[in-house]
Design a protein around this motif. Structure first.
Motif, PDB file in Angstrom:
ATOM      1  N   ASN A 167       6.563  22.445  -5.360  1.00 24.47           N
ATOM      2  CA  ASN A 167       6.443  21.522  -6.505  1.00 24.47           C
ATOM      3  C   ASN A 167       7.455  20.376  -6.472  1.00 24.47           C
ATOM      4  OD1 ASN A 167       4.431  23.300  -7.623  1.00 24.47           O
ATOM      5  ND2 ASN A 167       6.122  24.636  -8.210  1.00 24.47           N
ATOM      6  N   ALA A 168       7.836  19.989  -5.261  1.00 27.73           N
ATOM      7  CA  ALA A 168       8.781  18.869  -5.111  1.00 27.73           C
ATOM      8  C   ALA A 168       8.134  17.571  -5.593  1.00 27.73           C
ATOM      9  CB  ALA A 168       9.189  18.733  -3.649  1.00 27.73           C
ATOM     10  N   LEU A 169       8.957  16.689  -6.182  1.00 32.21           N
ATOM     11  CA  LEU A 169       8.463  15.365  -6.580  1.00 32.21           C
ATOM     12  C   LEU A 169       8.594  14.410  -5.401  1.00 32.21           C
ATOM     13  CD1 LEU A 169       9.564  14.445 -10.223  1.00 32.21           C
ATOM     14  CD2 LEU A 169       7.404  15.306  -9.394  1.00 32.21           C
ATOM     15  N   ARG A 170       7.494  13.661  -5.152  1.00 30.38           N
ATOM     16  CA  ARG A 170       7.503  12.715  -4.031  1.00 30.38           C
ATOM     17  C   ARG A 170       7.133  11.321  -4.523  1.00 30.38           C
ATOM     18  NH1 ARG A 170       4.189  15.626   0.809  1.00 30.38           N
ATOM     19  NH2 ARG A 170       2.465  14.933  -0.489  1.00 30.38           N
ATOM     20  N   LEU A 171       7.566  10.309  -3.759  1.00 31.36           N
ATOM     21  CA  LEU A 171       7.222   8.927  -4.083  1.00 31.36           C
ATOM     22  C   LEU A 171       5.789   8.632  -3.632  1.00 31.36           C
ATOM     23  CD1 LEU A 171      10.539   7.173  -2.948  1.00 31.36           C
ATOM     24  CD2 LEU A 171       9.918   8.018  -5.223  1.00 31.36           C
ATOM     25  N   THR A 172       5.217   7.578  -4.185  1.00 32.29           N
ATOM     26  CA  THR A 172       3.862   7.158  -3.798  1.00 32.29           C
ATOM     27  C   THR A 172       3.933   5.705  -3.301  1.00 32.29           C
ATOM     28  OG1 THR A 172       3.286   6.233  -5.953  1.00 32.29           O
ATOM     29  CG2 THR A 172       2.924   8.605  -5.649  1.00 32.29           C
ATOM     30  N   SER A 173       2.798   5.174  -2.936  1.00 26.48           N
ATOM     31  CA  SER A 173       2.774   3.779  -2.462  1.00 26.48           C
ATOM     32  C   SER A 173       3.152   2.814  -3.588  1.00 26.48           C
ATOM     33  CB  SER A 173       1.377   3.440  -1.928  1.00 26.48           C
ATOM     34  OG  SER A 173       0.401   3.666  -2.923  1.00 26.48           O
ATOM     35  N   PHE A 174       2.972   3.255  -4.870  1.00 27.53           N
ATOM     36  CA  PHE A 174       3.331   2.402  -6.003  1.00 27.53           C
ATOM     37  C   PHE A 174       4.855   2.329  -6.218  1.00 27.53           C
ATOM     38  CE2 PHE A 174      -0.881   3.083  -8.541  1.00 27.53           C
ATOM     39  CZ  PHE A 174      -1.560   2.375  -7.560  1.00 27.53           C
ATOM     40  N   SER A 175       5.590   3.333  -5.705  1.00 24.74           N
ATOM     41  CA  SER A 175       7.024   3.431  -5.969  1.00 24.74           C
ATOM     42  C   SER A 175       7.784   2.214  -5.442  1.00 24.74           C
ATOM     43  CB  SER A 175       7.601   4.698  -5.332  1.00 24.74           C
ATOM     44  OG  SER A 175       6.867   5.832  -5.720  1.00 24.74           O
ATOM     45  N   LYS A 176       7.356   1.755  -4.287  1.00 25.47           N
ATOM     46  CA  LYS A 176       8.026   0.613  -3.638  1.00 25.47           C
ATOM     47  C   LYS A 176       8.021  -0.620  -4.535  1.00 25.47           C
ATOM     48  CE  LYS A 176       7.695  -2.277   0.508  1.00 25.47           C
ATOM     49  NZ  LYS A 176       6.879  -2.627   1.690  1.00 25.47           N
ATOM     50  N   LYS A 177       6.912  -0.826  -5.273  1.00 21.71           N
ATOM     51  CA  LYS A 177       6.801  -2.007  -6.139  1.00 21.71           C
ATOM     52  C   LYS A 177       7.855  -1.987  -7.238  1.00 21.71           C
ATOM     53  CE  LYS A 177       1.792  -2.408  -5.451  1.00 21.71           C
ATOM     54  NZ  LYS A 177       0.460  -2.325  -6.103  1.00 21.71           N
ATOM     55  N   VAL A 178       8.202  -0.786  -7.697  1.00 21.06           N
ATOM     56  CA  VAL A 178       9.196  -0.657  -8.771  1.00 21.06           C
ATOM     57  C   VAL A 178      10.605  -0.773  -8.199  1.00 21.06           C
ATOM     58  CG1 VAL A 178      10.079   0.838 -10.614  1.00 21.06           C
ATOM     59  CG2 VAL A 178       7.633   0.800 -10.107  1.00 21.06           C
ATOM     60  N   LEU A 179      10.844  -0.099  -7.062  1.00 21.49           N
ATOM     61  CA  LEU A 179      12.194  -0.055  -6.486  1.00 21.49           C
ATOM     62  C   LEU A 179      12.611  -1.377  -5.842  1.00 21.49           C
ATOM     63  CD1 LEU A 179      12.134   3.513  -4.886  1.00 21.49           C
ATOM     64  CD2 LEU A 179      13.564   2.765  -6.793  1.00 21.49           C
ATOM     65  N   PHE A 180      11.657  -2.080  -5.210  1.00 20.90           N
ATOM     66  CA  PHE A 180      12.030  -3.270  -4.431  1.00 20.90           C
ATOM     67  C   PHE A 180      11.400  -4.571  -4.935  1.00 20.90           C
ATOM     68  CE2 PHE A 180      11.979   0.440  -1.499  1.00 20.90           C
ATOM     69  CZ  PHE A 180      13.359   0.567  -1.362  1.00 20.90           C
ATOM     70  N   ASP A 181      10.243  -4.480  -5.603  1.00 21.31           N
ATOM     71  CA  ASP A 181       9.565  -5.707  -6.043  1.00 21.31           C
ATOM     72  C   ASP A 181       9.738  -5.961  -7.535  1.00 21.31           C
ATOM     73  OD1 ASP A 181       8.742  -5.810  -3.435  1.00 21.31           O
ATOM     74  OD2 ASP A 181       6.732  -4.980  -3.828  1.00 21.31           O
ATOM     75  N   LYS A 182      10.543  -5.088  -8.208  1.00 17.58           N
ATOM     76  CA  LYS A 182      10.858  -5.231  -9.636  1.00 17.58           C
ATOM     77  C   LYS A 182       9.619  -5.270 -10.534  1.00 17.58           C
ATOM     78  CE  LYS A 182      15.292  -7.485  -8.776  1.00 17.58           C
ATOM     79  NZ  LYS A 182      16.156  -8.649  -9.027  1.00 17.58           N
ATOM     80  N   GLU A 183       8.600  -4.480 -10.148  1.00 19.64           N
ATOM     81  CA  GLU A 183       7.408  -4.387 -11.007  1.00 19.64           C
ATOM     82  C   GLU A 183       7.788  -3.723 -12.344  1.00 19.64           C
ATOM     83  OE1 GLU A 183       3.281  -3.408  -9.615  1.00 19.64           O
ATOM     84  OE2 GLU A 183       3.681  -1.533 -10.670  1.00 19.64           O
ATOM     85  N   GLN A 184       7.279  -4.275 -13.456  1.00 13.95           N
ATOM     86  CA  GLN A 184       7.627  -3.726 -14.778  1.00 13.95           C
ATOM     87  C   GLN A 184       6.866  -2.426 -15.041  1.00 13.95           C
ATOM     88  OE1 GLN A 184       8.085  -6.414 -18.132  1.00 13.95           O
ATOM     89  NE2 GLN A 184       7.032  -4.950 -19.492  1.00 13.95           N
ATOM     90  N   VAL A 185       7.577  -1.449 -15.576  1.00 16.34           N
ATOM     91  CA  VAL A 185       6.978  -0.164 -15.950  1.00 16.34           C
ATOM     92  C   VAL A 185       7.089  -0.003 -17.473  1.00 16.34           C
ATOM     93  CG1 VAL A 185       7.095   2.345 -15.712  1.00 16.34           C
ATOM     94  CG2 VAL A 185       7.627   0.878 -13.752  1.00 16.34           C
ATOM     95  N   ASN A 186       5.987   0.218 -18.119  1.00 19.56           N
ATOM     96  CA  ASN A 186       5.989   0.436 -19.563  1.00 19.56           C
ATOM     97  C   ASN A 186       5.959   1.928 -19.861  1.00 19.56           C
ATOM     98  OD1 ASN A 186       5.970  -2.308 -20.340  1.00 19.56           O
ATOM     99  ND2 ASN A 186       3.791  -2.434 -19.847  1.00 19.56           N
ATOM    100  N   LEU A 187       6.874   2.360 -20.698  1.00 22.29           N
ATOM    101  CA  LEU A 187       6.949   3.773 -21.095  1.00 22.29           C
ATOM    102  C   LEU A 187       6.875   3.877 -22.615  1.00 22.29           C
ATOM    103  CD1 LEU A 187       9.915   4.909 -18.776  1.00 22.29           C
ATOM    104  CD2 LEU A 187       7.474   5.288 -18.367  1.00 22.29           C
TER     105      LEU A 187
END
Length: 707
Positions: A482-502
């Motif tokens: 049950n390890a948590l893994r990154l996805t292809s979307f993760s890069k956009k948040v970590l490096f491209d500063k994509e906004q995440v709404n919570l």
């Protein structure tokens, strides 16, 4: 084509035996189709009136309607309900004594029986009567059990295809509350009824309020929930047997009368729990999913899912066990990722693992939704809702979004630094800067990201990570602990500063008791002496005296309508939905008398001329009881209840003209011996039917006034 003569009998039969003046939704069309000897598949929500679709035709067919039902307890409940309505019904199973079974066959041979309930496993014992000489109709209840696509597959149901081959000219009606397209096709194919007319009713149960909460401190939340409605019945569904027992034990420790129900208990223990619940001796049952199937207890006011169900069909069927009377009900689901993980383990290696996994994903999406939950629920069954429902937690408290990009970056960064090898708990520990054994042993306290989220609580981090999973920024590797893994979307948040709404996690806190809420509590308490409560108390008295469940006397919905309409004559009482001819004859007098008595107490200050005062005017004019009854188009028993009330008010009534002093004394003694029951029937039986009901009523009035 249905004969006109038969068609004209439909509404009178519906009213006489079931107490309803009109059909609901597609019921009449289905009943006419069955009577026209068509095969039918009926998909109708729990509480939607499926049973009437075959029970009413059974009364009009000449022979027997055979009802296939999966559970013995379900059969008993249905048969008790039919008998309470004056319908000749019984059930057959292997646990009965041979003389009981012989008696059933005698009734079938002499055509005295209208409906016979049987489990599929017991059909082999009925070979002699499964012929078109005896069987006029076959009803297959909980028909989804036939399909391996269904959520409650039972292999014994797959043998039922022989019924159409054996009874080619006999109509078969298959009924279920939950079946998607694949399951519907499977039911029709396996039952050999390819030309069956399909009736699919709306799945929308508007009276059930839907709510999902995070699984934080579930027991505490459940206790608070129950204490807000302490006199109401409810079911708590748990994933495991141990869970049912632990939950029931904790509730009992907090003064809540609860019991557990699961397959590990013996038959006697399960039967007792079920019977105690049906008879209102216990209010709360903590159960695994089997509990409640087909039980027509109409006054279950809430269902709680302690654990997440494995699919939407199961969830829908289980919440449908509440609010069957159409009155307000609540469905509360606790959502936890540990449940998802557990359910994944359960389905691992199953022959239809892919199907089960897909259905679990849909259930998870429902639980994590930020849009109207009812829309999601109904769309699963192919029904589209144009507007938001307004009766779910999302509609009542729309989520407030904020820019959570920094929170997302912190979480994804820690997942990356832990090389995508750790489960949620450890990731949160690192984010919060914990120094526990796992963190220290693995050197995670040395990481640059250790403690970057110390300002956020553990529970809030848990909710934020769930939201990030839902939006596809990370995922659980179930096959890697049950390890948590990154996805292809993760890069956009970590490096491209994509906004995440919570959205801010919702915290459920008990409101602080203020002076205002204290006054509200007092007002609520003061409201207890309502006509509904008085009628409910009378219903319970009668149910105990007759040893039947209270809802078989009248449903809560019928009592609510009595409270609203205040029927004070037999013709008015018969107008109440749920009051048929037999219930009028058996219970009418007691309930009318209670309504008259309550109304008199409450409207003394009104100038309106009451029905019993009209009776008084005629009495003073010298008319006899029979003459007053004729003039007022009432039964003499109703006139006597008016006289009893007038006597209580101190009106000039020569009460001993109607009941002797000796009879009053006999009733007085009976009252002492019976410990003052509210209903008249115990007195009538105790006195060996020597004193008529109306005289008992008058005698009790005299005794109460003297007292």
């Amino acid at each position: 084509m249905l004969l006109k003569e038969t068609q004209e009998k439909l509404l009178p039969t519906l009213k006489k035996y079931f107490g309803y003046d009109s059909f609901r939704d597609q019921q009449q069309e289905i009943v006419e189709s069955v009577l026209s000897k068509n095969d039918n598949l009926v998909i109708m929500p729990t509480g939607g009136g499926k049973s009437i679709c075959f029970q009413l035709p059974a009364l009009l067919f000449e022979g027997l309607t055979l009802v296939i039902s999966p559970l013995i307890a379900l059969m008993k409940d249905q048969v008790d309900g039919l008998k309470a309505n004056g319908i000749a019904a019984d059930f057959y199973n292997s646990s009965q004594e041979s003389f009981e079974q012989a008696a059933i066959f005698e009734k079938i041979y002499s055509k005295e029986l209208k409906l016979l309930y049987v489990a599929p496993e017991s059909l082999s014992f009925l070979q002699n009567i499964i012929t078109e000489e005896y069987i006029s109709c076959v009803a297959i209840d909980e028909a989804h059990c036939i399909s391996s696509w269904g959520h409650d597959f039972r292999p014994s149901y797959q043998q039922l295809g022989f019924l159409k081959q054996t009874l080619p000219n006999t109509p078969i009606i298959a009924l279920t509350a939950t079946a998607d397209k694949a399951t519907r096709a499977d039911i029709v194919e396996q039952l050999n009824i390819p030309l069956a007319k399909q009736f699919i009713s709306s799945f929308d149960r508007k009276n059930i309020e839907l709510e999902v909460r995070p699984a934080n401190d579930r027991i505490s939340q459940i206790i608070k929930f129950i204490r807000k409605q302490p006199n109401e019945s409810g079911i708590i569904y748990c994933l495991s047997r141990k869970g049912t027992e632990q939950t029931a034990s904790k509730l009992k420790q907090n003064g809540i009368n609860a019991a557990s129900y699961h397959a590990g208990l013996n038959f006697a223990e399960r039967s007792k729990t079920q019977e105690d619940f049906i008879y209102d001796k216990i209010k709360v049952v903590c159960a695994t999913i089997a509990f409640g199937m087909g039980i027509d207890k109409s006054n279950v006011r809430w269902v709680i899912h302690y654990n997440m169900p494995k699919n939407i069909e199961g969830y829908y069927q289980e919440i449908g066990r509440s609010g069957r009377d159409g009155l307000k009900a609540n469905a509360l689901l606790f959502h936890s990722y540990s449940d998802v993980i557990q359910l994944r383990k359960f389905m691992s290696g199953a022959t239809n693992e892919d199907v089960q996994a897909a259905k679990l994903d849909r259930m998870k999406q429902f639980s994590e939704a930020n849009t109207c939950r009812r829309k999601i629920l109904l769309s699963y069954f192919g029904e589209l809702l144009a507007e938001n429902c307004g009766n779910c937690d999302v509609c009542k408290n729309p989520p407030q979004f904020f820019n959570g990009t920094i929170i997302a970056q912190k979480a994804l960064s820690v997942i990356s630094r832990l090389k995508e090898t750790e489960a949620t708990g450890t990731i949160i520990d690192v984010l919060r800067g914990a120094h526990n054994a796992t963190v220290l042993d693995k050197g995670y306290d040395k990481l640059k990201s250790h403690g970057v989220g110390s300002d956020i609580s553990w529970r809030d981090w848990q909710q934020y990570l769930i939201q990030l999973m839902n939006q596809g920024y990370c995922e659980i590797a179930f096959h890697k602990n049950n390890a948590l893994r990154l996805t292809s979307f993760s890069k956009k948040v970590l490096f491209d500063k994509e906004q995440v709404n919570l959205t801010k996690p919702v915290e459920y806190k008990e409101p602080v008791t203020s002076e205002k809420s204290s006054k509200t509590a007092k007002t609520t308490k003061a409201k207890k002496d309502t006509l509904f409560e008085r009628l409910r108390k009378l219903r319970q008295e009668i149910a105990l005296a007759e040893n039947i469940p209270a809802y078989l006397v009248f449903s809560d919905a019928a009592l609510k309508e009595m409270e609203r309409a205040r029927p004070m004559s037999e013709s008015d009482f018969l107008d109440i939905s749920g009051v048929g001819q037999r219930k009028l004859e058996v219970y009418g007098e007691d309930f009318i008398a209670e309504i008259v008595a309550f109304s008199n107490e409450k409207i003394k200050t009104r100038k309106k001329k009451d029905t019993h005062k009209i009776t008084y005017d005629l009495y003073k004019e010298g008319f006899s009881i029979d003459e007053i009854a004729e003039k007022r188009n009432l039964k003499s028993t109703t006139i006597f209840s008016h006289l009893a009330l007038l006597y209580t008010e101190g009106k000039d009534i020569d009460i001993y003209d109607f009941v002797s002093k000796q009879e009053v004394e006999k009733v007085r003694l009976a009252k002492e011996e019976l410990e003052s029951p509210q209903a008249l029937k115990p007195y009538f039986e105790h006195l060996n039917a020597e004193i008529e009901y109306f005289k008992i009523r008058l005698a009790l009035t005299i005794i109460d006034r003297e007292g």
